[in-house]
Scaffold this active site. Structure first.
Site, short mmCIF file in Angstrom:
data_model
loop_
_atom_site.label_atom_id
_atom_site.label_comp_id
_atom_site.label_asym_id
_atom_site.label_seq_id
_atom_site.Cartn_x
_atom_site.Cartn_y
_atom_site.Cartn_z
N GLY A 177 33.14 -16.34 -79.92
CA GLY A 177 34.53 -17.12 -79.58
C GLY A 177 35.31 -17.45 -80.84
CG HIS B 83 26.47 -18.74 -77.12
ND1 HIS B 83 25.90 -19.69 -77.82
CD2 HIS B 83 27.63 -18.55 -77.94
CE1 HIS B 83 26.72 -20.30 -78.73
NE2 HIS B 83 27.62 -19.51 -78.87
CB CYS C 113 30.07 -24.58 -85.67
SG CYS C 113 29.77 -23.61 -84.17
#
Length: 385
Positions: free
Chosen positions: A71, A201, A325
C-alpha cells in the site's frame, strides 16, 4: 496461557484457503508470467484471475488495477505519478494532518522539491470538514489525497462528498483505502475517485503485495521503467504467489463482506461498552459510529499506553498504541494530536482492532485482564493521585 490477537489493523494472518491457492505457484506452477510457453501461460492466467478478483471487490475494471509491492508503494506512485505527469498544470497538493506516513512523508519530500502542500485540519471526531477542503483549493491544485478510513482511530471520511468537490474543480482525487478494503462496501465508481491504494495483508492475504487503482484515462507517470509488466506502467517480474494470494483473499472478502461487517461491529460495540462500564475514566478516540467495524481506539486516563501494551503482552494479548508503521516513534501520535487531544491523554491511548478470528471469549478475557492492569497502573501513577 491464552493468546489473543487484537491488532488486525496492523496485519492479518493469511487464511488457510488463501495459502492453499498460493502454494502450487511456489514450486509447481512457477513460470514467469511473461514467458511464452505453457507454465508461463498458466502463471499469466493466475495473475489475470487475481486482477479480476481484486477489481470485482472494489467495482473497478480489470485494466484499472495495477499490482504493487505494498500500500505504501501504491501511495507513493499515486502522488509522485500525478505530480510528475501534471507538473505543467500546477504544484499544489491537498491532504490532511491524519494521513498515513506513506502519504505525509512523501508530501514532505515533495515540499523540499518546490511543491506546495496544504495539510487540512480535522474535526474532533477525526472527520474532514468539506468546507475546509473547498476553501483550500487554489488554481494550482493538481491532486487531493484523503484516506477513506484512518488507520489509528478508524474514522470513516465522507469521501463521496469530498470527491464531488474535487470534480467540481477538475482536480484528481486519490484515497488510501488500505484499512477500508474488505471492511466496508467499496465502489470506486460510486465514490468518484481517480486513484486508490490497497493492500493484501489487511484482508488475510500475504504481505509484500498491494495494488493501485488508476481510473481509465487518468494521466500518471510510470512507477518503474523496464519491461512491459502491469500494462508497461510498473516494470519488474510480478510477485506471482503474492498476487495469487491477494486475488483469493479479495474473492473471500467480497463473498463474506456483509457478514464480516455485522459480526465485527457487534463485537466492537460490545467491547467498547463493556470496557467503559467496567473501567472508569475511559474515552473513545474518533467518531462513535462512523468508524472501521473492528476499531476501538480507547484512552485510559492517568496511565501510559506503552505500559498497558507491555502488561497486556505478558498476558498474551497483542494490541498497539497507534499505527504499526510508527510503533517505534517516541513522539505523540500525529493523528491524536490533530484531534486536539491533550498530550497526556494521547500517551494513554491504546488501539484494539478486531478481526475474523476474534471471539467473544477473547474480548471477555481482555476486558478482565485490562481492568486489573489499569487499576494496578493507576495505583502507581503519580498523575492519578
Amino acid at each position: 496461557m491464552k493468546q489473543v490477537y487484537l491488532d488486525y489493523s496492523a496485519t492479518t494472518p493469511v487464511k488457510k484457503e488463501v495459502l492453499e491457492e498460493m502454494i502450487p505457484f511456489f514450486s509447481e506452477n512457477f513460470g514467469n508470467p511473461s514467458s511464452a510457453y505453457t507454465i508461463g501461460y498458466k502463471s499469466r492466467g493466475a495473475v489475470d484471475l487475481a486482477r479480476q478478483r481484486v477489481a470485482s471487490l472494489v467495482g473497478a475494471k480489470e485494466k484499472e488495477i495495477f499490482f504493487t509491492s505494498s500500500g505504501t508503494e501504491a501511495n507513493n506512485w499515486a502522488i509522485f505519478g500525478v505530480c510528475d505527469a501534471m507538473k505543467d498544470k500546477g504544484n499544489h497538493i491537498i491532504t490532511t494532518k491524519i494521513e498515513h506516513p506513506a502519504v505525509l512523508n512523501h508530501c514532505e519530500f515533495l515540499e523540499k522539491r518546490g511543491y506546495k502542500v496544504t495539510y487540512l485540519d480535522v474535526q474532533k471526531d477525526g472527520i474532514v470538514d468539506p468546507k475546509a477542503l473547498e476553501d483550500a483549493i487554489t488554481k494550482d491544485v493538481i491532486l487531493i489525497s484523503i484516506m477513506l478510513i484512518n488507520n489509528e482511530i478508524g474514522t470513516i471520511q465522507p469521501l463521496k462528498e469530498l470527491c464531488q468537490i474535487a470534480k467540481k474543480h477538475n482536480i484528481l482525487f486519490h484515497t488510501d483505502a488500505v484499512q477500508a478494503l474488505g471492511n466496508i462496501p467499496l465502489d470506486v465508481k460510486e465514490l468518484g475517485i481517480d486513484l486508490m491504494s490497497i493492500s493484501a495483508h489487511k484482508i488475510y492475504g500475504p504481505k509484500g503485495v498491494g495494488a493501485l487503482y488508476i481510473k481509465d484515462g487518468v494521466k500518471i507517470s510510470n512507477f518503474m521503467h523496464g519491461g512491459s509488466q502491469e500494462h508497461a506502467k510498473r516494470a519488474g517480474t510480478e510477485n506471482l504467489t503474492g498476487i495469487v494470494g491477494f486475488g483469493k483473499a479479495a474473492e473471500i472478502a467480497k463473498e463474506h463482506l456483509m457478514e464480516h461487517i455485522d459480526r465485527l461491529t457487534e463485537l466492537r460495540d460490545y467491547f467498547i461498552d463493556r470496557v467503559m462500564l467496567k473501567i472508569p475514566n475511559v474515552a473513545l478516540n474518533g467518531h462513535r459510529s462512523l468508524r472501521h467495524p473492528g476499531n476501538a481506539n480507547l484512552r485510559f486516563d492517568y496511565i501510559e499506553g506503552e505500559s498497558m501494551l507491555l502488561f497486556l503482552d505478558v498476558k498474551g494479548i497483542s494490541v498497539s498504541t497507534g499505527s504499526a508503521c510508527a510503533s517505534e516513534e517516541t513522539t505523540p501520535s500525529h493523528v491524536l494530536t490533530a484531534l486536539q487531544i491533550p498530550i497526556e491523554q494521547i500517551h494513554s491511548s491504546v488501539r484494539f482492532t478486531l478481526g475474523d478470528f476474534t471471539t467473544m471469549e477473547d474480548l471477555d478475557y481482555t476486558i478482565e485482564e485490562l481492568a486489573v492492569i489499569v487499576e494496578k497502573l493507576r495505583q502507581i501513577s503519580p498523575i492519578s493521585k
